[in-house]
Structures are given as C-alpha cells and as structure tokens.
Scaffold this motif. Structure first.
Motif, PDB file in Angstrom:
ATOM      1  N   PRO A  31      32.369 -68.684  95.924  1.00 59.78           N
ATOM      2  CA  PRO A  31      33.631 -67.837  95.541  1.00 59.78           C
ATOM      3  C   PRO A  31      34.485 -67.520  96.645  1.00 59.78           C
ATOM      4  CG  PRO A  31      31.806 -66.745  94.848  1.00 59.78           C
ATOM      5  CD  PRO A  31      31.282 -67.845  95.529  1.00 59.78           C
ATOM      6  N   GLY A  32      36.012 -67.454  96.314  1.00 54.32           N
ATOM      7  CA  GLY A  32      36.796 -67.211  97.436  1.00 54.32           C
ATOM      8  C   GLY A  32      37.327 -68.580  98.137  1.00 54.32           C
ATOM      9  N   GLU A  36      43.018 -67.035 100.373  1.00 56.99           N
ATOM     10  CA  GLU A  36      42.584 -65.773  99.641  1.00 56.99           C
ATOM     11  C   GLU A  36      42.133 -65.033 101.029  1.00 56.99           C
ATOM     12  OE1 GLU A  36      41.076 -65.130  95.487  1.00 56.99           O
ATOM     13  OE2 GLU A  36      39.640 -64.850  96.855  1.00 56.99           O
ATOM     14  N   ILE A  37      41.237 -65.687 101.902  1.00 61.76           N
ATOM     15  CA  ILE A  37      40.493 -64.945 103.148  1.00 61.76           C
ATOM     16  C   ILE A  37      41.570 -64.846 104.180  1.00 61.76           C
ATOM     17  CG2 ILE A  37      38.787 -65.331 104.788  1.00 61.76           C
ATOM     18  CD1 ILE A  37      37.241 -66.455 102.648  1.00 61.76           C
ATOM     19  N   TYR A  42      44.487 -57.479 100.557  1.00 61.34           N
ATOM     20  CA  TYR A  42      45.858 -56.814 100.145  1.00 61.34           C
ATOM     21  C   TYR A  42      47.132 -58.100  99.977  1.00 61.34           C
ATOM     22  CZ  TYR A  42      43.853 -52.655  99.009  1.00 61.34           C
ATOM     23  OH  TYR A  42      43.232 -51.981  98.411  1.00 61.34           O
ATOM     24  N   ARG A 278      36.144 -70.120 104.741  1.00 60.21           N
ATOM     25  CA  ARG A 278      36.309 -71.377 103.870  1.00 60.21           C
ATOM     26  C   ARG A 278      37.172 -72.460 104.448  1.00 60.21           C
ATOM     27  NH1 ARG A 278      32.931 -68.046 102.470  1.00 60.21           N
ATOM     28  NH2 ARG A 278      32.936 -67.158 100.443  1.00 60.21           N
TER      29      ARG A 278
ATOM     30  N   TYR B 307      37.635 -46.620 102.526  1.00 55.32           N
ATOM     31  CA  TYR B 307      37.589 -45.843 101.288  1.00 55.32           C
ATOM     32  C   TYR B 307      36.691 -46.833 100.286  1.00 55.32           C
ATOM     33  CZ  TYR B 307      40.847 -49.714  99.547  1.00 55.32           C
ATOM     34  OH  TYR B 307      41.187 -50.940  99.430  1.00 55.32           O
ATOM     35  N   GLU B 425      28.916 -61.621 100.757  1.00 57.16           N
ATOM     36  CA  GLU B 425      29.367 -61.952 101.776  1.00 57.16           C
ATOM     37  C   GLU B 425      30.996 -61.666 101.696  1.00 57.16           C
ATOM     38  OE1 GLU B 425      31.633 -65.623 103.446  1.00 57.16           O
ATOM     39  OE2 GLU B 425      31.117 -65.090 101.515  1.00 57.16           O
ATOM     40  N   TRP B 426      31.880 -61.740 102.787  1.00 53.79           N
ATOM     41  CA  TRP B 426      33.193 -61.194 102.749  1.00 53.79           C
ATOM     42  C   TRP B 426      33.987 -62.237 101.706  1.00 53.79           C
ATOM     43  CZ3 TRP B 426      36.146 -57.146 103.407  1.00 53.79           C
ATOM     44  CH2 TRP B 426      37.488 -57.352 103.606  1.00 53.79           C
ATOM     45  N   GLY B 427      34.191 -63.180 101.928  1.00 53.93           N
ATOM     46  CA  GLY B 427      34.851 -64.161 101.056  1.00 53.93           C
ATOM     47  C   GLY B 427      34.552 -64.057  99.611  1.00 53.93           C
ATOM     48  N   THR B 428      33.018 -64.014  99.260  1.00 52.89           N
ATOM     49  CA  THR B 428      32.759 -63.755  97.848  1.00 52.89           C
ATOM     50  C   THR B 428      33.283 -62.383  97.310  1.00 52.89           C
ATOM     51  OG1 THR B 428      30.921 -65.159  98.746  1.00 52.89           O
ATOM     52  CG2 THR B 428      30.915 -63.909  96.377  1.00 52.89           C
ATOM     53  N   LEU B 430      35.700 -60.696  98.457  1.00 52.79           N
ATOM     54  CA  LEU B 430      37.285 -60.738  98.077  1.00 52.79           C
ATOM     55  C   LEU B 430      37.424 -61.413  96.652  1.00 52.79           C
ATOM     56  CD1 LEU B 430      39.061 -61.679 101.278  1.00 52.79           C
ATOM     57  CD2 LEU B 430      39.055 -59.579 100.254  1.00 52.79           C
ATOM     58  N   ASN B 431      36.782 -62.416  96.584  1.00 54.21           N
ATOM     59  CA  ASN B 431      37.116 -63.160  95.408  1.00 54.21           C
ATOM     60  C   ASN B 431      36.842 -62.173  94.087  1.00 54.21           C
ATOM     61  OD1 ASN B 431      35.888 -65.227  93.146  1.00 54.21           O
ATOM     62  ND2 ASN B 431      37.965 -66.069  94.042  1.00 54.21           N
ATOM     63  N   SER B 434      39.320 -59.402  93.389  1.00 54.08           N
ATOM     64  CA  SER B 434      40.653 -59.839  93.192  1.00 54.08           C
ATOM     65  C   SER B 434      41.170 -60.174  92.052  1.00 54.08           C
ATOM     66  CB  SER B 434      40.881 -61.061  94.105  1.00 54.08           C
ATOM     67  OG  SER B 434      40.701 -62.032  93.472  1.00 54.08           O
ATOM     68  N   PHE B 449      34.191 -50.491  94.742  1.00 57.29           N
ATOM     69  CA  PHE B 449      33.841 -51.320  95.889  1.00 57.29           C
ATOM     70  C   PHE B 449      34.050 -50.681  97.141  1.00 57.29           C
ATOM     71  CE2 PHE B 449      38.136 -52.103  94.744  1.00 57.29           C
ATOM     72  CZ  PHE B 449      38.839 -52.167  95.955  1.00 57.29           C
ATOM     73  N   ASN B 451      35.988 -50.819 100.989  1.00 56.98           N
ATOM     74  CA  ASN B 451      36.856 -51.537 101.603  1.00 56.98           C
ATOM     75  C   ASN B 451      37.528 -50.725 102.695  1.00 56.98           C
ATOM     76  OD1 ASN B 451      38.392 -53.816 102.148  1.00 56.98           O
ATOM     77  ND2 ASN B 451      39.495 -54.022 100.394  1.00 56.98           N
ATOM     78  N   SER B 452      38.414 -51.450 103.499  1.00 54.85           N
ATOM     79  CA  SER B 452      39.128 -50.654 104.447  1.00 54.85           C
ATOM     80  C   SER B 452      40.562 -51.243 104.534  1.00 54.85           C
ATOM     81  CB  SER B 452      38.600 -50.638 105.697  1.00 54.85           C
ATOM     82  OG  SER B 452      38.676 -51.994 106.426  1.00 54.85           O
ATOM     83  N   LEU B 453      41.636 -50.658 104.718  1.00 53.58           N
ATOM     84  CA  LEU B 453      42.820 -50.933 104.783  1.00 53.58           C
ATOM     85  C   LEU B 453      43.476 -50.603 106.168  1.00 53.58           C
ATOM     86  CD1 LEU B 453      45.071 -52.556 103.387  1.00 53.58           C
ATOM     87  CD2 LEU B 453      45.927 -50.573 102.399  1.00 53.58           C
ATOM     88  N   PHE B 467      48.785 -49.888  97.896  1.00 57.47           N
ATOM     89  CA  PHE B 467      47.747 -49.761  97.040  1.00 57.47           C
ATOM     90  C   PHE B 467      47.728 -48.456  96.166  1.00 57.47           C
ATOM     91  CE2 PHE B 467      46.637 -47.274 100.425  1.00 57.47           C
ATOM     92  CZ  PHE B 467      45.080 -46.859 100.638  1.00 57.47           C
ATOM     93  N   ARG B 478      45.350 -52.577  93.802  1.00 56.88           N
ATOM     94  CA  ARG B 478      43.982 -52.983  93.738  1.00 56.88           C
ATOM     95  C   ARG B 478      43.164 -52.321  92.777  1.00 56.88           C
ATOM     96  NH1 ARG B 478      42.354 -57.784  94.627  1.00 56.88           N
ATOM     97  NH2 ARG B 478      42.942 -57.599  96.776  1.00 56.88           N
ATOM     98  N   MET B 479      43.404 -51.169  92.754  1.00 61.94           N
ATOM     99  CA  MET B 479      42.570 -49.986  91.763  1.00 61.94           C
ATOM    100  C   MET B 479      43.186 -50.119  90.151  1.00 61.94           C
ATOM    101  SD  MET B 479      41.824 -49.368  94.969  1.00 61.94           S
ATOM    102  CE  MET B 479      43.226 -48.765  95.782  1.00 61.94           C
TER     103      MET B 479
END
Lengths: 315, 553
Positions: A31-32, A36-37, A42, A278, B307, B425-428, B430-431, B434, B449, B451-453, B467, B478-479
């Motif tokens: 995934p991802g 996206e990354i 955001y 990725r 958050y 894992e980070w990429g997974t 995000l997906n 999203s 989830f 996350n931080s912004l 957000f 996102r929410m």
C-alpha cells in the motif's frame, strides 16, 4: 566449459528477469505510493493525482513494466523519484562503500573462520574446540543490530579507540581515515559469516580426517602440521566454497542493518530508504543489480570448484 | 631446544599483536577529534579557557542530521533534513527573524500590497549576487516562480515540484516591472501569501545555474545564501562553505558539514565523543547521558501537534460527546513526562502557543476518567465499544508513536473502550487512512489513528483549515469533521488583511474546535538538538530551521 558457462549465463539472465518481475509487482502491491508519501499525510488529492501522472504511475502495472523493460534495453535505468537523478548513478556511488565494507568483512571472516574451524577439528572435544564453537554459536545468534550498538558504546564512547559512525571523519577523506572507520562495522558484519565458515570448516575437516588416505599418510609417518596442511586442508575446502558464495551474497545484500547502525553510506541504507519512500525505479534497479552480483558470484564459485578440485568437470 | 622454540613463537605472537593494535590505535586517534581540533583552532594560542574570545572565524561545524538531503534544488524537497540545509544555501524574498515569526526583509528590501489584496509589489536589494556570480534581479524572481507554476516554461521539466500548488496555486502572474521590481498577482486574496514566501519552495534560484544543469538540478547550487555548496559526497556528507560575497551579515564560521546518522544512539554518541558539534533530534532516553557528558540539550516547543484522529463520519466517533469523552480519558501529562521525558508540551488546543490564534485562556481537557465515563453513558455507550486503532511505527515528527499509542490504548480501556491496535509501516499507514476521492468521505473506513501535523510556514492558514475546516485536505478534511461555523470563520480569516481582526477570527475558530473536537489533542513535540561544549551562538527557531551562520566554535 564454454558451453557450461553459456548455459549458466542464460540461466542467470532469466533469474534476473524473474526477480525484476517479482520486485516490480511486489513493491506495487504494497500500500502507498511515492506521490502519496512525498506529499505527506495532508496532501490535496488532486495534487497527488497530478504528481502520480508526472511519475507515470497511473498506467496499468503491465504497461509500466513493459515501458521499464523498453528503457532498460536502451540502457536507461530510470530516474530516482526521491533523488531526481538517474538511478544507476545513485546506486553506483553507494555500491562502492558496500563493496569496501563487504570485502573488509570477508577479509576478517574467511581466514579466521578457516582457522577456528580447523583448530576445532584438530582439537576436537578439547577446550579449544569447545571455546571456539561456543564463540561461533554466539556469533550466529547475536542480533547484528545489538552487537553494532554495543561495539559503538564500548569502543567509541568508553574506549575512544574507533569513531562511532560514518565512512570518513567530517570534512576528511583518505584511506587511513576510512580504515579506522571500517573496523567496527566490518567486524560486526563479519561475525555471522565467520561463524558459519568455522562450523562448516570443522565438519568438513573432520570428515576428511577420517578418510582412509589421511590414515595412510599417518601410517607413513606424516603427522601434525604437515598432515593437516598438505593433505587435509585443501580437501576440506570444497564445501567451504559453496558457503563462501552464499556469505558473499550476505555481506553485500545483508549489510543493510550494519550500514544503518553505523551510518555507512552503502547500498543497504539506500535501498531501505527507497522502500520507505516507495522509490520504485531505485528499488527495482537496486534489487536487480544485487541479483546480478549474486549470480556472478555464484558462477565464479562454481568455476572455483574446478580449480580447487581438478576432479570436478563441467559438462 | 623445544622450549626455546616455544618461547620464540610466543614472543613473535606478542610482538605481532602489539604491532597490529598499535597500527589500529594510530588510525583511531588519527581521525575526528585530534585532527579536526587542530584544524579548527588553527590560529589560537593555547587559551582553551575562554572559548568565546578564541572563536575561530574559519571553524568547521559538524552537524549530524537524521538523514541525507534528497536534492539541493529547493523546489524538490519536502523533508526537514533537506530543508535545514537548503535554508542556508538559498535566500527568499522575505524571511522570519531569528527569534520567531516576525517577518523581515531578505532579498526584497520593501514591499506593498494593493488595496484589494490581489497584488504584491516587491523592491529587490541591488547588491545581492548568486553563488555563480550573476545578479539577483527581477528576472531571477520571475524565473524561480514561473519554472514551477507554468507548465509550458522552458525549465518546467526540472521538477516535479511537490509544494508549488500547495502554496502558490492562486498566483496568476509574476512580472518584472523593472530590473529590481517584481509584481505578483493573485486570483483571490490570501492573507498567508507573505508567509508562504518564506518557505523553501519560494527560494530564488539563479536562472543561469538552473539552465546549465537543466538535465539534473538536484546537485547544483543555484542559491545566493549565506553559505555556498562545497561538496556533497553521497551518503557521507554535504559541506557548505561561507559565502564571502554575501549581501548580509556573513557567517561566523568557515564551513558547516552535514552528516547523515540514522540511529539516535549513534548521534548522541557522536556528540559525546566530539565527532559532531551539533546533532538534531536527541532521543528522550539519551538526554541524560548527553548532559552528563558536558554537552547541552536545547529544546523548544514547536507547532508540531501530535494527535489521535477520530472518524467523525462513523459511529461511535460521529458523536461529539464520545469525542469529548476520549479527550478526558487520556492522561496527557503522564505521556509527556514519562514516555517523552518532558520533551513535549501538553496540547490544549489545535494551535500552538507560537501560532496566530492561540488562546491561553483555553485549558483544554483535563485527565478525568469519571467524566469520560459519564459522557460515554450520556452518548449511549455505558459499556464502551470496540474500535480499530491505526498506528504508524515511525514517521517524521512522530516522537514515540508506538509507546504513546500503547499508553492511549491503556487509558481508553480504563473507560471501557477497547482499541485493537494495528501497527503499520509509514507508507502503508498513509494509504490506510487516506481518502481516494475528492469528496473523501466515501472511503473513510477507519476508526482512529495516531498522527502528527507540523506547520512549516508559520502561518495559521496552512495549518488549522487543513485539518479542521470543510475546505481541509483531503476534502472535507482528514477526520471528515463538519463544523460550518468554524469553517466560515477560517474562510473569513484567510482573506482578512488586518492582522488583529484575523487573529480574533482564528481564536474563535480555534475555540470551537476545542469544544467540539475532531481529534484527541495530545502534545506539541519539542524540537531537540544536542550542542557540544565550546559551541556558541546556537539557537533553535520555531520553524525548525537552524541559523548555523551564527554558530561559533
């Protein structure tokens, strides 16, 4: 021999193609994606789409693979998504430090592995054997990550003998400078291959020492050093060559953890980062290159058999 | 005889060992500390007691960052490591001062905004030169923006430019009125426009250098900054040297070398052994050891909110009372003190203290599990419920995501909420969280989830609406949080040019987002840097950039 080589090279070619397909599909199934990354959590969805389009990621997988193959035929290995540069350049500049590190690890692992293995066989069941085999058992079991950290704490932080990370001191270059930086990572990386070689060598040598011709040599008064060196050693090497091929693959492909711990600028840390972001072209090209190297090493090892043991013939 | 032979062999062995260790020791000490020390104190005369007065103007400052930069083209980068380096190589039209978010002139000496807030005119300073020797003029400013915004620009192929649309999508034209005057025209007022001009994306680049490196701009130095690029050995180091032709105050040291060191423990060790002068991101667990060794640990609160996102479109978190309840259920104080070892500040509201719109009278949600249980009962969940909780294993600015999320999972179970934690894992990750369509809501099948912004531009407009407004990203946000009243306030603030009125609007929106929270506000992570003894003039900045040109050694 020539016909055999040709057969092996064609075989290796298909192996590499197969690996490229597996990696190509596997990394896209994760995934991802890089767009996206890169844009983070955001990102506006249409911006992600736009970036995907620029990267050519909106085509079907099969088409992407065929386009990639077409480029490869033209010796264009693609452009890294993260680094904005040709992947081959990115990989080659990182491959060299990995080769240094791997070579240094093997320079430690092979002679010591052979020595420890032989000593264990010669002094079978004596304290030497027990000590060395315990060490090699530990060597196989200790997590490389942990060993790297501990050696940094002991040798850099407390004893100040070796620098803790990097390939050169900041702002400096030169062989001697690198030598002091390579000691800790190469020692850490060498432990597993050294242990494996030692255990293999011990078994192999024990087997040889039980052969009739050794007994004959012994009966003829050939004893001690001469017996081992002239009659047993070389005959014990054949299985070691196989292990050596595997371990060479390990020190190149498996250096990842060590490189990360010691901030060694090698291909392992590059590929790990590529997977996290990725960076498809970089991952695929890197994996294929490692596959090619692995295939070449194995081919060389097969040729080595013939040199070590003239009885082995290639059909 | 036999005895003699043995003695000989043993002596030879001992000699060999001594020789080998001698050689290795020699190499060891020939590295960092001694040689660099000798080099850096080249013109001193043995007065180590007063480091301030003997500061060497040509000193080399070694900085350990977490990772290698990805490119030296400022329009390419989205990661903090690259940004910290490129910030020193490139100048922008305007900048923040060294203390906080107060705007100061940089390449632009002065500027005016039209009454309708749709055009901005900048007057450039005339003495600025790029590192390649060419003049920083209006043409270069136009080039720097058009390259990113005009798809038909001759050098549009030097991208992709990931941040261009985020910051400058509403810029319709950039024109040179004369050699040193530039006019920007927007299609809608944007009160954050000037703040966006401080980002790396808005760096002014030399057209000559970009043109000369058009096939690959990722390694060239097209800047006019206080340092120029000396060399970049991939994976090993990137070195900057002082720009002696700089238009502003010149750097107080000769060069800065950035070294990528991934492991936190190794960065801390490098600081303790003198292999590094400044290290980014000291792990909370290493702080005590670093301080014990005589080095300093600098900390500063940031606009980096950590958050827990709650799915406002789906039961149970579609209920406002439940979202308030989970805010009461978490002991944020304990998380900050015990897990983060004090390297964060408990968050009471979405906006951090340094951001416009922060309201110090808002005290946020205390730790009150009884109140949480009452609210849950009132919402119709007296026995709690079960949800899935997505947690990234790592990620930029995520502090200690797994430990913090595990604590949150524990606090929630105390009030009857069962969280099935899924570490990704980070990429997974995000997906997984999203949305895949413009109206987003369709795919929101998660519950909560971590996350931080981070607010990199310093302006509330990039941050809060992103957000918490219906105009957020990805739409609505996102929410999936719908708060019409807050949205209207944020829309009004975005085009309001009077900054005190703007602040009031953001304050009100901020308050609404606390009363009816879309997330659990946990903490604002501190930025942490380790500084070796003997280093002077180092100061953190809330934008997370580092003013290394002020550092002395």
């Amino acid at each position: 021999m020539g016909k055999y080589l040709l057969k092996r090279i064609i075989g290796a070619f298909f192996v590499v193609i197969g690996i490229s397909i597996i990696v190509f599909v596997a990394i896209r199934l994760a995934p991802g994606d890089p767009a996206e990354i890169m844009l983070g959590s955001y990102a506006q969805q249409d911006e992600v789409e736009k970036l995907r389009e620029q990267m050519g990621l909106n085509r079907p997988i099969v088409m992407q693979y065929l386009f990639w193959l077409k480029d490869i035929v033209h010796l264009d290995f693609g452009t890294s998504i993260t680094y904005h540069r040709p992947v081959l350049d990115v990989i080659v500049e990182r491959l060299i430090p990995t080769i240094y590190l791997g070579a240094a690890a093997l320079i430690i692992a092979v002679p010591f592995g052979l020595l420890f293995g032989s000593l264990s066989a010669i002094y079978r069941n004596k304290w030497v054997d027990k000590l060395l085999m315990s060490i090699s058992f530990l060597g196989i079991s200790i997590p490389v990550f942990w060993l790297g950290m501990i050696s940094i704490i002991v040798f850099s932080l407390y004893l100040h003998i070796f620098p803790s990370s990097g390939m050169y001191s900041p702002g400096q270059t030169g062989f001697l400078n690198m030598l002091s930086h390579i000691v800790l990572p190469s020692f850490t990386l060498s432990l597993i291959p050294m242990s494996v070689i030692a255990r293999m060598m011990k078994n192999s040598m024990l087997e040889v020492l039980n052969q009739d011709y050794i007994k004959t040599a012994q009966a003829k008064g050939c004893n001690g050093f001469q017996k081992i060196w002239r009659h047993a050693m070389r005959n014990s090497f054949v299985p070691i060559v196989t292990v050596l091929g595997v371990e060479m693959g390990y020190v190149i492909g498996g250096a990842l953890v060590v490189e990360n711990v010691f901030s060694w600028p090698g291909i392992g840390s590059l590929l790990l980062n590529a997977i996290n972001t990725r960076d498809y072209p970089l991952i695929i090209c890197g994996c294929c290159l490692l596959a090619v190297m692995y295939a070449v090493i194995n081919l060389l090892m097969d040729i080595m058999y013939g040199i070590i043991d003239p009885r082995i013939k290639y059909e | 005889m036999k005895r003699l032979k043995e003695i000989k062999a043993i002596t030879a062995f001992i000699l060999a060992v001594a020789l080998i260790s001698g050689v290795l020791n020699g190499c060891g000490s020939g590295d960092s500390s001694q040689t660099t020390a000798a080099r850096n104190t080249g013109n001193e005369s043995g007065t180590e007691t007063e480091p301030a007065s003997t500061a060497n103007p040509d000193a080399q400052i070694v900085v350990d960052l977490v990772a290698e930069p990805v490119s030296t083209d400022p329009t390419h980068v989205t990661d903090i490591n690259s940004m910290r380096i490129l910030y020193l190589m490139y100048d922008r039209l305007v900048d923040w001062d060294t203390d906080g978010f107060n705007m100061i002139p940089s390449l632009a000496e002065s500027w005016e905004m039209s009454d309708d807030a749709l055009s901005y005119t900048f007057h450039l300073r005339k003495d600025a030169k790029f590192h390649d020797g060419s003049a920083v003029n209006a043409e270069a400013v136009v080039f720097s923006f058009e390259r990113q915004l005009d798809e038909n620009h001759e050098f549009a192929g030097t991208g992709p430019f990931p941040n261009a649309a985020t910051y400058f999508a509403n810029v319709t034209s950039v024109e040179a009125l004369d050699d040193y005057t530039v006019k920007f025209t927007l299609n809608s007022p944007k009160s954050a426009f000037l703040a966006y001009l401080t980002t790396l994306t808005a760096s002014i680049v030399s057209p000559d250098t970009i043109a000369a490196n058009a096939s690959d701009t990722s390694m060239c130095d097209a800047g006019s900054g206080v340092y120029s690029l000396d060399h970049w050995t991939k994976g090993v180091e990137l070195a900057l040297v002082r720009n002696d032709n700089y238009w502003g105050e010149k750097a107080k040291n000769g060069s800065v070398v950035f070294v990528p060191v991934t492991e936190g423990l190794v960065r801390a060790t490098n600081l303790q052994t003198g292999q590094a002068d400044i290290v980014a991101d000291v792990d909370p667990d290493s702080i005590a050891a670093v301080e014990a060794s005589g080095a300093k640990v600098e900390q500063q609160s940031t606009q980096h909110l950590w958050y827990v996102g709650l799915n406002c479109q789906k039961a149970p978190f579609d209920n406002e009372l439940v979202r308030q309840a989970v805010n009461y259920a978490i002991d944020k104080e304990a998380i900050v003190n015990d897990i983060l070892k004090g390297t964060g500040v408990v968050a009471t509201q979405p906006l951090a203290p340094v951001t416009m719109g922060y309201d110090e009278t808002i005290k946020g949600y205390d730790y009150d599990p009884e109140k949480a249980k009452e609210l849950l009962a009132e919402a119709g969940y007296p026995d709690g419920f079960t949800v899935t909780y997505y947690v990234p294993e790592s990620g930029s600015g995520m502090q200690s995501p797994v430990a913090m999320s595990t604590a949150i999972q524990g606090y929630l179970s105390d009030v009857g909420i069962t969280c099935n934690m899924v570490k990704l894992e980070w990429g997974t990750f995000l997906n997984q969280i999203s949305a895949d369509s413009l109206d987003g809501i369709g795919k929101m099948d998660w519950d909560m989830f971590s996350n931080s912004l981070m607010n990199t531009s310093g302006d509330t407009d990039v941050y809060l609406p992103r957000f918490m407004s219906i105009d957020g990203i990805p739409k609505p946000n996102r929410m999936g949080y719908i708060n019409e009243e807050a949205t209207d306030l944020m829309r009004e603030a975005a085009v309001e040019t009077d900054s005190s009125k703007r602040e009031e609007l953001y304050k009100e929106a901020n308050r609404l987002c606390v009363e009816n929270p879309p997330v659990i506000y946990v903490d604002w992570g501190n930025q942490i840097a380790g500084v070796a003894s003997g280093i002077g003039g180092f100061q953190l900045h809330p934008s997370q950039m580092m003013h290394l040109e002020k550092v002395t050694k």
